[in-house]
Design a protein around this motif. Sequence first.
Motif, PDB file in Angstrom:
ATOM      1  N   UNK A  18       0.810  -1.224   0.000  1.00 14.45           N
ATOM      2  CA  UNK A  18       0.000   0.000   0.000  1.00 14.45           C
ATOM      3  C   UNK A  18       0.846   1.279   0.000  1.00 14.45           C
ATOM      4  N   UNK A  19       1.797   1.394   0.921  1.00 12.67           N
ATOM      5  CA  UNK A  19       2.532   2.652   1.043  1.00 12.67           C
ATOM      6  C   UNK A  19       3.538   2.842  -0.086  1.00 12.67           C
ATOM      7  N   UNK A  20       4.249   1.798  -0.452  1.00 10.18           N
ATOM      8  CA  UNK A  20       5.241   1.923  -1.523  1.00 10.18           C
ATOM      9  C   UNK A  20       4.604   2.329  -2.859  1.00 10.18           C
ATOM     10  N   UNK A  21       3.469   1.725  -3.262  1.00 13.13           N
ATOM     11  CA  UNK A  21       2.813   2.187  -4.489  1.00 13.13           C
ATOM     12  C   UNK A  21       2.373   3.655  -4.404  1.00 13.13           C
ATOM     13  N   UNK A  22       1.941   4.101  -3.219  1.00 15.27           N
ATOM     14  CA  UNK A  22       1.555   5.509  -3.068  1.00 15.27           C
ATOM     15  C   UNK A  22       2.770   6.415  -3.227  1.00 15.27           C
ATOM     16  N   UNK A  23       3.912   5.993  -2.671  1.00 17.08           N
ATOM     17  CA  UNK A  23       5.129   6.807  -2.753  1.00 17.08           C
ATOM     18  C   UNK A  23       5.656   6.875  -4.181  1.00 17.08           C
ATOM     19  N   UNK A  24       5.692   5.743  -4.865  1.00 15.81           N
ATOM     20  CA  UNK A  24       6.220   5.717  -6.232  1.00 15.81           C
ATOM     21  C   UNK A  24       5.245   6.305  -7.240  1.00 15.81           C
ATOM     22  N   UNK A  25       3.975   6.423  -6.837  1.00 16.88           N
ATOM     23  CA  UNK A  25       2.973   6.980  -7.753  1.00 16.88           C
ATOM     24  C   UNK A  25       2.827   8.490  -7.652  1.00 16.88           C
ATOM     25  N   UNK A  26       3.618   9.135  -6.785  1.00 17.68           N
ATOM     26  CA  UNK A  26       3.555  10.590  -6.654  1.00 17.68           C
ATOM     27  C   UNK A  26       4.010  11.257  -7.950  1.00 17.68           C
ATOM     28  N   UNK A  27       3.346  12.376  -8.303  1.00 17.23           N
ATOM     29  CA  UNK A  27       3.647  13.076  -9.544  1.00 17.23           C
ATOM     30  C   UNK A  27       3.880  14.559  -9.280  1.00 17.23           C
ATOM     31  N   UNK A  28       4.397  15.250 -10.274  1.00 17.53           N
ATOM     32  CA  UNK A  28       4.612  16.691 -10.199  1.00 17.53           C
ATOM     33  C   UNK A  28       3.452  17.411 -10.864  1.00 17.53           C
ATOM     34  N   UNK A  29       3.044  18.549 -10.242  1.00 18.24           N
ATOM     35  CA  UNK A  29       1.991  19.346 -10.876  1.00 18.24           C
ATOM     36  C   UNK A  29       2.616  20.286 -11.905  1.00 18.24           C
ATOM     37  N   UNK A  60       1.645  14.714  -3.271  1.00 20.61           N
ATOM     38  CA  UNK A  60       1.724  13.553  -2.394  1.00 20.61           C
ATOM     39  C   UNK A  60       0.321  13.122  -1.999  1.00 20.61           C
ATOM     40  N   UNK A  61       0.030  11.862  -2.175  1.00 18.92           N
ATOM     41  CA  UNK A  61      -1.259  11.311  -1.754  1.00 18.92           C
ATOM     42  C   UNK A  61      -1.397  11.519  -0.246  1.00 18.92           C
ATOM     43  N   UNK A  62      -2.493  12.126   0.227  1.00 11.48           N
ATOM     44  CA  UNK A  62      -2.636  12.403   1.663  1.00 11.48           C
ATOM     45  C   UNK A  62      -2.647  11.138   2.521  1.00 11.48           C
ATOM     46  N   UNK A  63      -2.908   9.996   1.902  1.00  8.54           N
ATOM     47  CA  UNK A  63      -2.881   8.745   2.659  1.00  8.54           C
ATOM     48  C   UNK A  63      -1.461   8.312   3.005  1.00  8.54           C
ATOM     49  N   UNK A  64      -0.469   8.815   2.243  1.00  6.92           N
ATOM     50  CA  UNK A  64       0.910   8.380   2.456  1.00  6.92           C
ATOM     51  C   UNK A  64       1.477   8.841   3.799  1.00  6.92           C
ATOM     52  N   UNK A  65       1.467  10.148   4.127  1.00 12.91           N
ATOM     53  CA  UNK A  65       2.018  10.556   5.429  1.00 12.91           C
ATOM     54  C   UNK A  65       1.260   9.956   6.609  1.00 12.91           C
TER      55      UNK A  65
END
Length: 268
Positions: A46-57, A64-69
């Motif tokens: 769950x957390x690793x996919x959220x971290x690697x899926x972060x993008x730039x605006x 950053x997905x708010x679920x990650x922190x």
Amino acid sequence: MTEKLPILSTLREAGRLVVHHRNDLLRVGFVFILGFFATGAIVFNFLWPLATGSQLDSSGQLIVDPRLPAGVLLTLVIEFLLFSVFAVGWHRVILLGPDHAGHGLGVQLGGRELRYFGRLWLCFVGSFAIAFVVTFVEQMIGRAMAGNPANFMLGAETAYMLVSAYIFGRLAPCFAALSIDRKFGFVQSWKATQGNGLRIFAIYALIAAGWLGTNLIVGAFLRTLGLDNPAPYTLLLVGALALCAVFALLVTVNAIVYRRLAGMRVPP
């Protein structure tokens, strides 16, 4: 005169005690191993996919997905609690004997463990203060020398880890005292370890180097066999077992340091 802590003999004694109490280690560490395996699976799925899926605006800011922190914080809380339960139990095995580590699996969650958990978080928050100071100093040096910010950030991270390890080594005996119900705080621990800070740091560094070297060798062996990707949960379980062994060695060192430098002078 402050007793000088022998580095290699302390390591040998810690290793001997861990091997001698290996059956108790499996008993006291069972919940720790199971818990770290479970949190590792959560991070992996769950957390690793959220971290690697972060993008730039569009402005170049990282989204950053708010679920990650929130997930990282919850994972830290769980892992700190697992370590607190394990460390209290293992300190009691080393300092008082196996009969004082609890019944059944040898673990329990009570006042000792919660106080241990609270002290860990105080140290964790303190490490952030150290990180802020070190980063500020490195940035000041970087601006003055007009150097590459990335190089100075690497220097700041290295300095942060070294300073944090040294300070924690000086404070760590108070955790051993807490585990056996002795009144012994941060100030007393700092005074008791005076003159031995670098020796304790060297012991920690040797354990960390051994653990890192073992991980590199095992990782290379598994990659050679092609087992690094097909069996992630096996790797997580092996990692949890290895972490339990390393933490047992660190806690044992801490118990030895407390017994030699402060234990005989601290009343029940």
